[in-house]
Design an enzyme around this catalytic site. Structure first.
Site, PDB file in Angstrom:
ATOM      1  N   TYR A  27      -7.832  14.892  -7.766  1.00 15.88           N
ATOM      2  CA  TYR A  27      -6.889  14.236  -8.691  1.00 15.88           C
ATOM      3  C   TYR A  27      -5.947  15.271  -9.306  1.00 15.88           C
ATOM      4  O   TYR A  27      -4.732  15.073  -9.338  1.00 15.88           O
ATOM      5  CB  TYR A  27      -7.689  13.485  -9.761  1.00 15.88           C
ATOM      6  CG  TYR A  27      -6.827  12.658 -10.692  1.00 15.88           C
ATOM      7  CD1 TYR A  27      -6.278  11.439 -10.285  1.00 15.88           C
ATOM      8  CD2 TYR A  27      -6.556  13.092 -11.994  1.00 15.88           C
ATOM      9  CE1 TYR A  27      -5.479  10.678 -11.141  1.00 15.88           C
ATOM     10  CE2 TYR A  27      -5.768  12.342 -12.857  1.00 15.88           C
ATOM     11  CZ  TYR A  27      -5.235  11.137 -12.424  1.00 15.88           C
ATOM     12  OH  TYR A  27      -4.444  10.391 -13.278  1.00 15.88           O
ATOM     13  N   LYS A  58      -1.850  15.371  -8.749  1.00 15.75           N
ATOM     14  CA  LYS A  58      -0.900  15.221  -9.857  1.00 15.75           C
ATOM     15  C   LYS A  58      -0.070  16.495 -10.051  1.00 15.75           C
ATOM     16  O   LYS A  58       1.090  16.429 -10.443  1.00 15.75           O
ATOM     17  CB  LYS A  58      -1.639  14.840 -11.145  1.00 15.75           C
ATOM     18  CG  LYS A  58      -2.266  13.433 -11.078  1.00 15.75           C
ATOM     19  CD  LYS A  58      -1.191  12.346 -10.941  1.00 15.75           C
ATOM     20  CE  LYS A  58      -1.773  10.946 -11.019  1.00 15.75           C
ATOM     21  NZ  LYS A  58      -0.732   9.899 -11.022  1.00 15.75           N
ATOM     22  N   ASP A 115       0.884  -1.160   0.000  1.00 18.57           N
ATOM     23  CA  ASP A 115       0.000   0.000   0.000  1.00 18.57           C
ATOM     24  C   ASP A 115       0.924   1.212   0.000  1.00 18.57           C
ATOM     25  O   ASP A 115       1.620   1.469   0.988  1.00 18.57           O
ATOM     26  CB  ASP A 115      -0.883  -0.006   1.257  1.00 18.57           C
ATOM     27  CG  ASP A 115      -1.736   1.248   1.357  1.00 18.57           C
ATOM     28  OD1 ASP A 115      -1.521   2.203   0.575  1.00 18.57           O
ATOM     29  OD2 ASP A 115      -2.627   1.288   2.231  1.00 18.57           O
TER      30      ASP A 115
END
Ligand SMILES: NC(=O)c1ccc[n+]([C@@H]2O[C@H](COP(=O)([O-])OP(=O)(O)OC[C@H]3O[C@@H](n4cnc5c(N)ncnc54)[C@H](O)[C@@H]3O)[C@@H](O)[C@H]2O)c1
Length: 249
Positions: free
Chosen positions: A156, A160, A64
């Site tokens: 997201y 990023k 993980d």
């Protein structure tokens, strides 16, 4: 016959499927010893077995990426199995398709934990071994969404964008120390992550791509291969955009 990654030992995260699987597959076929990692155990084991069956050196380790102890165990297992660690590909990610006010704090935290903290932990935990190898390399799989803005992917995009500057700052920090850090920026790519898009949503995305087609995991893997290989020994901090031209207009 020499292969492009002979002598390399690589950890690839999120390699049970999609782009990560494509990278692990190509790296192994180019001579790297590959540690396939993911939270999906059965699928990850299957990928490792497939590569072993064709004669490549690959193992699966559960990881993980948001958990530091999990990273320490995988780096340890890599060195005990293959003697060193030269390369990591931080590819694992979580997607979210919600805008600013629809994004829950829980969702935000999960996306940041996997995409951004996971990339930081990977580089941090692997760094002593990458330095020891004398010729280390990191490839971070970012996203076109780390370069351009759209609506509806708040966490997201933020994650990023963070991966982009994290990669550049780390590239600068390690430029004189024998570890190169580069990033690949995929555009629309056919992977299981995209399976839940409706036909209409897919068509909308493709209408934005000048080449008019989606990329394949192998298209991204070839970019990662170049950056991980010694062909890129003078390349650090680079942003390799592989998007069918999406970012051009
Ligand atoms: N598919 C696209 O269109 C596209 C576009 C731009 C960028 N990307 C990037 O490419 C990379 C791969 O995406 P994909 O499309 O193959 O996605 P995918 O969902 O098919 O694969 C991602 C993998 O990451 C794993 N993963 C998720 N959380 C994890 C965790 N906590 N620890 C370890 N593994 C975990 C998943 O189990 C899965 O196997 C991601 O970084 C993604 O942001 C993809």
């Amino acid at each position: 016959m020499s292969r492009r990654l002979d002598g390399k030992v690589a950890i690839v995260t999120g390699a049970a499927r999609g782009i990560g699987e494509g990278i692990a597959d190509l790296f192994a076929s180019e001579g790297a010893k590959v540690v396939i990692t993911d939270i999906l155990e059965a699928q990850g084991e299957e990928v490792a077995s497939r590569l072993q069956a064709r004669g490549d050196r690959a193992i699966f380790q559960k990881l993980d990426v948001s958990d530091e102890r999990s990273w320490q165990a995988v780096v340890g297992a890599t060195v005990s199995n293959f003697g060193k660690l030269t390369t990591i590909v931080n590819n694992a990610a979580r997607f979210s398709a919600t805008g600013l006010t629809d994004t829950t704090v829980d969702d935000w935290n999960k996306v940041i934990a996997v995409n951004l903290t996971g990339t930081y932990l990977g580089m941090k935990t692997a760094m002593p071994e990458l330095l020891r190898s004398g010729n280390g390399s990191v490839v971070n799989i970012c996203s076109l969404y780390g370069l351009i803005a759209t609506t509806g992917y708040t966490a997201y995009h933020a994650s990023k964008g963070g991966v982009r500057m994290l990669s550049k700052a780390a590239a600068l920090e390690y430029a004189k120390k024998g570890v190169r850090i580069n990033s690949v920026y995929p555009g629309d790519t056919e992977t299981p992550a995209m399976d839940n898009l409706t036909e209409e949503e897919n068509a909308k995305v493709l209408s934005l791509v000048p080449m008019g087609v989606a990329g394949k995991p192998l298209d991204m893997a070839y970019g990662a291969l170049y950056l991980a290989s010694d062909e890129a020994s003078y390349v650090t901090g680079a942003e390799l955009v592989i998007d069918g031209g999406w970012s051009l207009p």
